[in-house]
Design an enzyme around this catalytic site. Sequence first.
Site, PDB file in Angstrom:
ATOM      1  N   ASN A   9     -15.020  92.366 -11.141  1.00  0.00           N
ATOM      2  CA  ASN A   9     -15.193  93.299 -10.025  1.00  0.00           C
ATOM      3  C   ASN A   9     -15.168  92.464  -8.755  1.00  0.00           C
ATOM      4  O   ASN A   9     -16.139  91.783  -8.444  1.00  0.00           O
ATOM      5  CB  ASN A   9     -16.527  94.046 -10.174  1.00  0.00           C
ATOM      6  CG  ASN A   9     -16.835  94.909  -8.962  1.00  0.00           C
ATOM      7  OD1 ASN A   9     -15.984  95.085  -8.081  1.00  0.00           O
ATOM      8  ND2 ASN A   9     -18.049  95.445  -8.900  1.00  0.00           N
ATOM      9  N   LYS A  11     -15.285  93.394  -5.805  1.00  0.00           N
ATOM     10  CA  LYS A  11     -16.031  94.005  -4.704  1.00  0.00           C
ATOM     11  C   LYS A  11     -15.158  93.951  -3.432  1.00  0.00           C
ATOM     12  O   LYS A  11     -13.927  93.992  -3.546  1.00  0.00           O
ATOM     13  CB  LYS A  11     -17.391  93.339  -4.535  1.00  0.00           C
ATOM     14  CG  LYS A  11     -18.155  93.319  -5.883  1.00  0.00           C
ATOM     15  CD  LYS A  11     -19.596  93.001  -5.773  1.00  0.00           C
ATOM     16  CE  LYS A  11     -20.226  93.055  -7.179  1.00  0.00           C
ATOM     17  NZ  LYS A  11     -21.665  92.852  -7.160  1.00  0.00           N
ATOM     18  N   HIS A  94     -21.103 102.269  -9.698  1.00  0.00           N
ATOM     19  CA  HIS A  94     -21.678 100.935  -9.483  1.00  0.00           C
ATOM     20  C   HIS A  94     -22.967 101.075  -8.661  1.00  0.00           C
ATOM     21  O   HIS A  94     -23.051 101.927  -7.778  1.00  0.00           O
ATOM     22  CB  HIS A  94     -20.674 100.032  -8.750  1.00  0.00           C
ATOM     23  CG  HIS A  94     -21.103  98.599  -8.762  1.00  0.00           C
ATOM     24  ND1 HIS A  94     -22.040  98.114  -7.885  1.00  0.00           N
ATOM     25  CD2 HIS A  94     -20.767  97.565  -9.577  1.00  0.00           C
ATOM     26  CE1 HIS A  94     -22.242  96.822  -8.149  1.00  0.00           C
ATOM     27  NE2 HIS A  94     -21.480  96.467  -9.174  1.00  0.00           N
ATOM     28  N   GLU A  96     -24.071  99.469  -6.276  1.00  0.00           N
ATOM     29  CA  GLU A  96     -23.899  99.351  -4.822  1.00  0.00           C
ATOM     30  C   GLU A  96     -23.464 100.683  -4.219  1.00  0.00           C
ATOM     31  O   GLU A  96     -23.816 101.005  -3.087  1.00  0.00           O
ATOM     32  CB  GLU A  96     -22.897  98.216  -4.517  1.00  0.00           C
ATOM     33  CG  GLU A  96     -23.546  96.857  -4.776  1.00  0.00           C
ATOM     34  CD  GLU A  96     -22.589  95.749  -5.153  1.00  0.00           C
ATOM     35  OE1 GLU A  96     -21.371  95.886  -4.952  1.00  0.00           O
ATOM     36  OE2 GLU A  96     -23.085  94.721  -5.677  1.00  0.00           O
ATOM     37  N   GLU A 166     -25.813  97.175 -15.880  1.00  0.00           N
ATOM     38  CA  GLU A 166     -25.984  96.199 -14.809  1.00  0.00           C
ATOM     39  C   GLU A 166     -27.372  96.368 -14.189  1.00  0.00           C
ATOM     40  O   GLU A 166     -27.551  97.205 -13.297  1.00  0.00           O
ATOM     41  CB  GLU A 166     -24.920  96.398 -13.724  1.00  0.00           C
ATOM     42  CG  GLU A 166     -23.505  96.147 -14.196  1.00  0.00           C
ATOM     43  CD  GLU A 166     -22.590  95.740 -13.050  1.00  0.00           C
ATOM     44  OE1 GLU A 166     -21.861  94.771 -13.234  1.00  0.00           O
ATOM     45  OE2 GLU A 166     -22.629  96.367 -11.976  1.00  0.00           O
ATOM     46  N   GLY A 172     -25.795  89.601  -8.279  1.00  0.00           N
ATOM     47  CA  GLY A 172     -25.627  88.714  -7.133  1.00  0.00           C
ATOM     48  C   GLY A 172     -26.857  87.891  -6.811  1.00  0.00           C
ATOM     49  O   GLY A 172     -26.921  87.266  -5.748  1.00  0.00           O
ATOM     50  N   SER A 208     -24.900  88.551 -12.667  1.00  0.00           N
ATOM     51  CA  SER A 208     -24.967  87.081 -12.692  1.00  0.00           C
ATOM     52  C   SER A 208     -24.497  86.499 -14.014  1.00  0.00           C
ATOM     53  O   SER A 208     -25.044  85.512 -14.493  1.00  0.00           O
ATOM     54  CB  SER A 208     -26.388  86.605 -12.340  1.00  0.00           C
ATOM     55  OG  SER A 208     -26.735  87.033 -11.038  1.00  0.00           O
TER      56      SER A 208
HETATM   57  P1  13P Z   1     -22.512  89.376  -9.977  1.00  0.00           P
HETATM   58  O1  13P Z   1     -21.776  88.847 -11.192  1.00  0.00           O
HETATM   59  O2  13P Z   1     -22.043  88.747  -8.700  1.00  0.00           O
HETATM   60  O3  13P Z   1     -23.995  89.325 -10.175  1.00  0.00           O
HETATM   61  O4  13P Z   1     -22.120  90.922  -9.825  1.00  0.00           O
HETATM   62  C1  13P Z   1     -22.217  91.749 -10.922  1.00  0.00           C
HETATM   63  C2  13P Z   1     -21.619  93.052 -10.588  1.00  0.00           C
HETATM   64  O5  13P Z   1     -22.131  93.810  -9.793  1.00  0.00           O
HETATM   65  C3  13P Z   1     -20.345  93.410 -11.252  1.00  0.00           C
HETATM   66  O6  13P Z   1     -20.027  94.746 -11.037  1.00  0.00           O
END
Ligand code: 13P
Length: 246
Positions: A9, A11, A94, A96, A166, A172, A208
Amino acid sequence: MRRKLVVGNWKMNGSLAANAALLDALKAGLGQHAADSAVCAPAPYLAQCQAALGGTPLAWGAQDVSAHASGAFTGEVGAAMLADFGCSYVIVGHSERRAMHAESSELVAKKTVAALAAGLTPIVCVGETLAERDAGQTFAVVGEQLGTVLGLLSDADAARLVLAYEPVWAIGTGQTATPAMAQEVHAQLRAQLEQKSAGKVQILYGGSMKPDNARELMAQADIDGGLIGGAALKAVDFLAIIAAAG
Ligand code: 13P
């Protein structure tokens, strides 16, 4: 035996030049891995992914989709448009988007239906916040998030999903759920899917995941791959995670 799947992803990262370099390195390094793999790019770069990845084993997808098919929805992107650019996958729900765009489980469920109708595979994300985990609400939260989606689907459509667990506190942050913590949630999600005769759905872990923890996480009985954020932006790391998946 469920196949492993590793999805990047990106982002809101990338540029034409940076993506070209990343995709070239991924194509050169992909080799003969048993795991399936894909990258989910920002919408403007889907044409670039289609041109670069067509005919390769690396699939591509989007990070969000409209719940509507077409019409007066300024700024939204419909599932058929994603299909036009060869997307196999689209991430829905997601954390976010749930947190920053106030997406409810009901909206996520409608987006899932729209994606399926266009022939895409939705990657439905669920996960609890740290406050919810600390309050002992993890299973209730992810159960509601998945249950609301499954409530709109036939058994046959439920079997076409990919699910991603997740934990919000692991995204992150460099803080990963231990393999045992993740497996415990994945097992519950699996049981919930089985009630819809969809026990074969791949359940990815995200939060992560890095080359040094990927193998142990994906060795768990109900962890069928990864949804990778930061580490998906570095070809060497993303390739190492795909290799760890088999
Ligand atoms: P990270 O791997 O940067 O923690 O992000 C995970 C994520 O949100 C994948 O959709």
